[in-house]
Scaffold this active site. Structure first.
Site, PDB file in Angstrom:
ATOM      1  N   ARG A 183      41.703  36.210  33.549  1.00 28.96           N
ATOM      2  CA  ARG A 183      43.130  36.820  33.934  1.00 28.96           C
ATOM      3  C   ARG A 183      43.852  35.541  33.892  1.00 28.96           C
ATOM      4  O   ARG A 183      43.575  34.587  33.491  1.00 28.96           O
ATOM      5  CB  ARG A 183      43.018  37.504  35.105  1.00 28.96           C
ATOM      6  CG  ARG A 183      42.069  38.891  34.983  1.00 28.96           C
ATOM      7  CD  ARG A 183      42.213  39.974  36.219  1.00 28.96           C
ATOM      8  NE  ARG A 183      43.234  40.162  36.603  1.00 28.96           N
ATOM      9  CZ  ARG A 183      43.481  40.961  37.932  1.00 28.96           C
ATOM     10  NH1 ARG A 183      42.696  41.151  38.665  1.00 28.96           N
ATOM     11  NH2 ARG A 183      44.867  41.562  37.665  1.00 28.96           N
ATOM     12  N   PRO A 198      44.170  42.556  50.882  1.00 30.34           N
ATOM     13  CA  PRO A 198      45.276  43.397  50.646  1.00 30.34           C
ATOM     14  C   PRO A 198      45.269  43.800  49.423  1.00 30.34           C
ATOM     15  O   PRO A 198      44.894  43.357  48.107  1.00 30.34           O
ATOM     16  CB  PRO A 198      46.561  41.906  50.340  1.00 30.34           C
ATOM     17  CG  PRO A 198      45.702  41.066  50.064  1.00 30.34           C
ATOM     18  CD  PRO A 198      44.209  40.878  51.035  1.00 30.34           C
ATOM     19  N   ASN A 199      45.971  45.097  49.365  1.00 31.81           N
ATOM     20  CA  ASN A 199      46.114  45.995  48.032  1.00 31.81           C
ATOM     21  C   ASN A 199      44.671  46.504  47.855  1.00 31.81           C
ATOM     22  O   ASN A 199      44.726  47.546  46.858  1.00 31.81           O
ATOM     23  CB  ASN A 199      46.582  45.191  46.834  1.00 31.81           C
ATOM     24  CG  ASN A 199      47.882  44.849  47.214  1.00 31.81           C
ATOM     25  OD1 ASN A 199      48.918  45.751  47.688  1.00 31.81           O
ATOM     26  ND2 ASN A 199      48.197  43.483  47.022  1.00 31.81           N
ATOM     27  N   ASN A 220      36.047  40.277  49.587  1.00 35.37           N
ATOM     28  CA  ASN A 220      37.021  40.439  48.624  1.00 35.37           C
ATOM     29  C   ASN A 220      38.359  40.192  49.198  1.00 35.37           C
ATOM     30  O   ASN A 220      39.031  41.087  49.664  1.00 35.37           O
ATOM     31  CB  ASN A 220      37.012  41.698  47.839  1.00 35.37           C
ATOM     32  CG  ASN A 220      37.846  41.590  46.581  1.00 35.37           C
ATOM     33  OD1 ASN A 220      38.798  40.890  46.481  1.00 35.37           O
ATOM     34  ND2 ASN A 220      37.783  42.628  45.776  1.00 35.37           N
ATOM     35  N   GLU A 242      31.857  35.773  48.149  1.00 31.31           N
ATOM     36  CA  GLU A 242      33.170  36.028  47.519  1.00 31.31           C
ATOM     37  C   GLU A 242      32.918  36.931  46.518  1.00 31.31           C
ATOM     38  O   GLU A 242      32.107  36.636  45.591  1.00 31.31           O
ATOM     39  CB  GLU A 242      33.732  34.628  47.212  1.00 31.31           C
ATOM     40  CG  GLU A 242      34.911  34.865  46.419  1.00 31.31           C
ATOM     41  CD  GLU A 242      35.763  33.583  45.828  1.00 31.31           C
ATOM     42  OE1 GLU A 242      35.374  32.599  46.129  1.00 31.31           O
ATOM     43  OE2 GLU A 242      36.530  33.800  45.014  1.00 31.31           O
ATOM     44  N   ARG A 302      45.695  51.974  41.863  1.00 29.86           N
ATOM     45  CA  ARG A 302      45.974  50.679  41.426  1.00 29.86           C
ATOM     46  C   ARG A 302      45.544  50.148  40.243  1.00 29.86           C
ATOM     47  O   ARG A 302      44.185  50.056  40.091  1.00 29.86           O
ATOM     48  CB  ARG A 302      45.825  49.478  42.592  1.00 29.86           C
ATOM     49  CG  ARG A 302      46.160  48.304  42.289  1.00 29.86           C
ATOM     50  CD  ARG A 302      45.224  47.340  43.282  1.00 29.86           C
ATOM     51  NE  ARG A 302      45.752  46.114  43.246  1.00 29.86           N
ATOM     52  CZ  ARG A 302      45.025  44.867  43.572  1.00 29.86           C
ATOM     53  NH1 ARG A 302      44.140  45.107  44.206  1.00 29.86           N
ATOM     54  NH2 ARG A 302      45.641  43.681  43.339  1.00 29.86           N
ATOM     55  N   TYR A 312      40.774  47.887  37.957  1.00 26.72           N
ATOM     56  CA  TYR A 312      40.129  48.096  39.097  1.00 26.72           C
ATOM     57  C   TYR A 312      39.434  49.343  39.149  1.00 26.72           C
ATOM     58  O   TYR A 312      38.476  49.822  40.055  1.00 26.72           O
ATOM     59  CB  TYR A 312      41.123  47.877  40.347  1.00 26.72           C
ATOM     60  CG  TYR A 312      41.548  46.701  40.509  1.00 26.72           C
ATOM     61  CD1 TYR A 312      40.743  45.550  40.750  1.00 26.72           C
ATOM     62  CD2 TYR A 312      43.054  46.505  40.366  1.00 26.72           C
ATOM     63  CE1 TYR A 312      41.502  44.050  41.003  1.00 26.72           C
ATOM     64  CE2 TYR A 312      43.595  45.072  40.498  1.00 26.72           C
ATOM     65  CZ  TYR A 312      42.832  44.164  40.665  1.00 26.72           C
ATOM     66  OH  TYR A 312      43.270  42.821  40.843  1.00 26.72           O
ATOM     67  N   ALA A 345      44.362  38.927  46.706  1.00 28.38           N
ATOM     68  CA  ALA A 345      45.149  37.705  46.545  1.00 28.38           C
ATOM     69  C   ALA A 345      45.147  36.309  47.483  1.00 28.38           C
ATOM     70  O   ALA A 345      45.309  35.513  46.880  1.00 28.38           O
ATOM     71  CB  ALA A 345      46.427  38.257  46.367  1.00 28.38           C
ATOM     72  N   HIS A 385      34.812  39.614  43.606  1.00 29.54           N
ATOM     73  CA  HIS A 385      36.130  40.158  42.799  1.00 29.54           C
ATOM     74  C   HIS A 385      35.572  41.367  41.978  1.00 29.54           C
ATOM     75  O   HIS A 385      34.424  41.039  41.122  1.00 29.54           O
ATOM     76  CB  HIS A 385      36.741  39.038  41.957  1.00 29.54           C
ATOM     77  CG  HIS A 385      37.269  37.906  43.008  1.00 29.54           C
ATOM     78  ND1 HIS A 385      38.260  38.132  43.955  1.00 29.54           N
ATOM     79  CD2 HIS A 385      36.718  36.538  43.301  1.00 29.54           C
ATOM     80  CE1 HIS A 385      38.427  36.916  44.318  1.00 29.54           C
ATOM     81  NE2 HIS A 385      37.409  36.200  44.306  1.00 29.54           N
TER      82      HIS A 385
HETATM   83  C1  DQA Z   1      40.867  40.955  43.213  1.00 28.33           C
HETATM   84  C2  DQA Z   1      41.194  39.801  42.274  1.00 28.33           C
HETATM   85  C3  DQA Z   1      42.398  39.015  42.774  1.00 28.33           C
HETATM   86  O1  DQA Z   1      43.193  38.235  41.830  1.00 28.33           O
HETATM   87  C4  DQA Z   1      43.494  40.003  43.172  1.00 28.33           C
HETATM   88  O2  DQA Z   1      44.652  39.623  43.712  1.00 28.33           O
HETATM   89  C5  DQA Z   1      43.022  41.169  43.819  1.00 28.33           C
HETATM   90  C6  DQA Z   1      41.601  41.846  43.456  1.00 28.33           C
HETATM   91  C7  DQA Z   1      39.425  41.502  42.282  1.00 28.33           C
HETATM   92  O3  DQA Z   1      39.002  42.149  43.144  1.00 28.33           O
HETATM   93  O4  DQA Z   1      39.135  41.366  41.304  1.00 28.33           O
HETATM   94  O5  DQA Z   1      43.783  41.835  44.670  1.00 28.33           O
HETATM   95  O6  DQA Z   1      40.034  40.099  44.159  1.00 28.33           O
END
Ligand code: DQA
Length: 148
Positions: free
Chosen positions: A109, A12-13, A76, A100, A20, A25, A79, A102
């Site tokens: 954070r 998501p996102n 990735n 995994e 964003r 990011y 959230a 990020h």
């Molecule tokens: C993320 C970190 C997560 O905490 C966050 O919710 C994201 C992006 C990252 O790529 O740093 O959506 O996975």
């Protein structure tokens, strides 16, 4: 060994990359990221497939579909990393190794980003390297698959 098939899943996102919270990011878009990964995949002689969804169930479905098809997953989960037992169960169920990823250093954070439901079953975790994290993960996945 046949050409390894690597599935790259963004949760998501991550479709909003580039606009964003660019201070966290960066300014590159999801399309830019996919182009970087594709170029690296060509260099490494692996096949990559991309999937992005904002929906937990759709991610679960895509992981299930990968069974018997993908050799490795770069994930990735955004959230959902911090909330989703369903995605963890899907990954355990298909038994496909995964990294995994990020973009940000989640440990620097908010507290709620420090816990991951996925790390405990991942082959490895990469965070805080920006988009390069995907490329490092891809290199490692390719090397791992070739060594098997
Ligand atoms: C993320 C970190 C997560 O905490 C966050 O919710 C994201 C992006 C990252 O790529 O740093 O959506 O996975």
């Amino acid at each position: 060994m046949q050409t390894p098939d690597i599935l790259v899943i963004n949760g998501p996102n991550l479709n909003m990359l580039g606009t964003r919270e660019p201070q966290i990011y960066g300014r590159e878009t999801l399309k830019d990221l996919q182009a970087l990964i594709s170029a690296k995949a060509a260099e490494l002689e692996v096949r990559v497939e991309f999937f992005q969804s904002n929906h937990e169930g759709a991610i679960v479905d895509r992981i299930q579909e990968a069974r018997g098809k993908s050799d490795f997953i770069l994930l990735n989960a955004g959230a959902y990393t911090h909330t989703s037992v369903a995605i963890r169960d899907a990954l355990s169920g298909v038994d496909i190794p995964f990294y995994e990823i990020h973009i940000s250093n989640v440990h620097r954070r908010e507290e709620f980003r420090h816990h991951s439901y996925l790390s405990g079953i991942a082959e490895g975790v990469i965070c805080g390297f920006g988009l390069n994290g995907y490329l490092y993960a891809l290199e490692n996945a390719a090397a791992l698959l070739r060594s098997r």
